[in-house]
Design an enzyme around this catalytic site. Structure first.
Site, PDB file in Angstrom:
ATOM      1  N   THR A 238      -6.721   2.556  -4.445  1.00  0.00           N
ATOM      2  CA  THR A 238      -6.307   3.407  -5.563  1.00  0.00           C
ATOM      3  C   THR A 238      -5.625   2.576  -6.650  1.00  0.00           C
ATOM      4  OG1 THR A 238      -6.002   5.185  -3.959  1.00  0.00           O
ATOM      5  CG2 THR A 238      -5.008   5.495  -6.125  1.00  0.00           C
TER       6      THR A 238
ATOM      7  N   ASP B  91       0.869  -1.182   0.000  1.00  0.00           N
ATOM      8  CA  ASP B  91       0.000   0.000   0.000  1.00  0.00           C
ATOM      9  C   ASP B  91       0.903   1.228   0.000  1.00  0.00           C
ATOM     10  OD1 ASP B  91      -2.319   1.598   0.131  1.00  0.00           O
ATOM     11  OD2 ASP B  91      -2.207   1.726   2.305  1.00  0.00           O
ATOM     12  N   SER B  92       0.272   2.392  -0.128  1.00  0.00           N
ATOM     13  CA  SER B  92       1.048   3.625  -0.076  1.00  0.00           C
ATOM     14  C   SER B  92       1.547   3.906   1.335  1.00  0.00           C
ATOM     15  CB  SER B  92       0.185   4.802  -0.526  1.00  0.00           C
ATOM     16  OG  SER B  92      -0.842   5.016   0.415  1.00  0.00           O
TER      17      SER B  92
ATOM     18  N   TYR C   7      -1.054   8.329  -2.617  1.00  0.00           N
ATOM     19  CA  TYR C   7      -1.232   7.959  -4.023  1.00  0.00           C
ATOM     20  C   TYR C   7      -2.453   8.643  -4.646  1.00  0.00           C
ATOM     21  CZ  TYR C   7       1.811   3.726  -3.709  1.00  0.00           C
ATOM     22  OH  TYR C   7       2.842   2.833  -3.574  1.00  0.00           O
ATOM     23  N   GLY C   8      -3.413   8.962  -3.781  1.00  0.00           N
ATOM     24  CA  GLY C   8      -4.773   9.259  -4.242  1.00  0.00           C
ATOM     25  C   GLY C   8      -4.952  10.444  -5.167  1.00  0.00           C
TER      26      GLY C   8
ATOM     27  N   GLU D 210      -2.208   9.639   7.919  1.00  0.00           N
ATOM     28  CA  GLU D 210      -0.751   9.418   7.897  1.00  0.00           C
ATOM     29  C   GLU D 210      -0.061  10.274   8.963  1.00  0.00           C
ATOM     30  OE1 GLU D 210       1.644   7.676   5.587  1.00  0.00           O
ATOM     31  OE2 GLU D 210      -0.078   6.368   5.300  1.00  0.00           O
TER      32      GLU D 210
ATOM     33  N   CYS E 177     -10.931   2.883   0.510  1.00  0.00           N
ATOM     34  CA  CYS E 177      -9.496   3.156   0.692  1.00  0.00           C
ATOM     35  C   CYS E 177      -9.086   2.452   1.980  1.00  0.00           C
ATOM     36  CB  CYS E 177      -9.259   4.660   0.807  1.00  0.00           C
ATOM     37  SG  CYS E 177      -7.598   5.098   1.357  1.00  0.00           S
ATOM     38  N   THR E 178      -8.010   1.701   1.924  1.00  0.00           N
ATOM     39  CA  THR E 178      -7.645   0.882   3.086  1.00  0.00           C
ATOM     40  C   THR E 178      -7.210   1.721   4.290  1.00  0.00           C
ATOM     41  OG1 THR E 178      -5.465   0.613   2.094  1.00  0.00           O
ATOM     42  CG2 THR E 178      -7.048  -1.174   1.782  1.00  0.00           C
ATOM     43  N   HIS E 179      -6.880   2.977   4.066  1.00  0.00           N
ATOM     44  CA  HIS E 179      -6.567   3.836   5.205  1.00  0.00           C
ATOM     45  C   HIS E 179      -7.801   4.086   6.080  1.00  0.00           C
ATOM     46  CE1 HIS E 179      -2.770   4.784   3.250  1.00  0.00           C
ATOM     47  NE2 HIS E 179      -2.412   5.543   4.267  1.00  0.00           N
TER      48      HIS E 179
ATOM     49  N   CYS F 278      -4.777  -1.629  -1.450  1.00  0.00           N
ATOM     50  CA  CYS F 278      -4.833  -0.225  -1.835  1.00  0.00           C
ATOM     51  C   CYS F 278      -5.953  -0.060  -2.856  1.00  0.00           C
ATOM     52  CB  CYS F 278      -3.489   0.165  -2.457  1.00  0.00           C
ATOM     53  SG  CYS F 278      -3.481   1.836  -3.111  1.00  0.00           S
TER      54      CYS F 278
END
Ligand code: DGL
Length: 271
Positions: free
Chosen positions: A75, A10-11, A42-43, A151, A185-187, A73
């Site tokens: 994205t 993932d990012s 990344y988004g 983040e 989005c996995t975040h 991810c």
């Protein structure tokens, strides 16, 4: 028995939600997780770059000897699904796993999808949901502020910046009376408590990361690929200290996982 690791990328920290969910149901598997923190988020990136980065991340996982690779991810899953499918090591993304989960619902209520700008722009989640859930209204909202906030560690409802962003992005979905919210989005699994707090108990949250774990487990079982010693090895293209500080929080453990710093790869192809 196949002791080779599962490669997940993932990012950044979002992919750790998939790692955590997978370890909960497949504790014996070895996992290599590549967090591309050095290039997050990344988004907001253009399609060409995202596709190039998907190939690079697949190669990182393959170089670690992965038996199967998972793009944790939304994205990259939605902008490079053909690249994942064509890769010589079996590779999947969160999109298929999440859509399959929602397709099994008995509900006619509208579905909300929240994701990064690049994911919403791709239309991939909407197309897949329309095909899988005919007749249900689908409303997508891009939430560009969520990943930078997450983040930087802003994940709770008591964080004023996060709370404002949740209210702004989710207001139209709440007003439309959605019955399901897909976290594309996995975040976003890292802020599920704040999303739940705003939407209330009546809305079902479907976290792409949790769906991914069940999907991987099923794939391993079907293909006789299960096995390992339960190890976790992380690679980050960001700052090692920061990764080691935040990763335990997102993994739900006290100690930082074994982590190596790797160089940031160029986001553009060499001419
Ligand atoms: N967690 C990723 C996703 O699922 C990437 C988010 C980002 O870096 O913008 O889309």
């Amino acid at each position: 028995m196949d002791n080779r690791p599962i490669g997940i990328f993932d990012s950044g920290f979002g992919g750790l939600t998939a790692v955590r969910a997978l370890r909960a149901i497949c504790p014996e598997e070895n996992i290599v997780f590549f967090a591309d923190n050095g290039r997050a988020p990344y988004g907001g990136r253009p399609l060409r770059q995202l596709r190039h980065m998907a190939r690079q991340n697949l190669d990182v996982a393959a170089a670690c000897g992965a038996k199967v690779i998972f793009a944790a991810c939304g994205t990259l899953s939605s902008n490079a699904s053909d690249i994942l499918r064509a890769y010589p090591v079996p590779a999947f993304g969160v999109l298929d796993a999440a859509v399959a989960e929602i397709a099994s619902e008995q509900s006619a209520a509208p579905i909300g999808v929240i994701a990064t700008e690049a994911t919403v722009r791709s239309g991939a989640f909407e197309r897949a949901l329309r095909a899988a859930c005919p007749g249900r209204e689908i409303i997508s909202v891009a939430c560009p502020d969520f990943v930078p906030l997450i983040e930087s560690g802003c994940v709770g409802w008591d964080d004023p910046a996060l709370r404002r962003a949740v209210e702004d992005y989710l207001r139209p979905l709440k007003a439309q009376g959605i019955g399901t919210l897909l976290l594309g989005c996995t975040h976003y699994g890292l802020i599920d408590a704040a999303l739940r707090r705003y939407l209330g108990e009546q809305v079902r949250l479907v976290d792409a990361s949790a769906c991914a774990a069940a999907f991987i487990k099923h794939y391993l079982e079907e293909n006789g690929l299960c096995g390992g010693e339960g190890s976790l090895r992380c690679l980050t293209s960001g700052e090692l200290d920061r990764f080691e500080r935040l990763a335990p929080l997102f993994l739900g453990q006290e100690e930082p996982p074994q982590t190596e710093a790797v160089p940031v790869m160029p986001a553009e192809e060499d001419k």
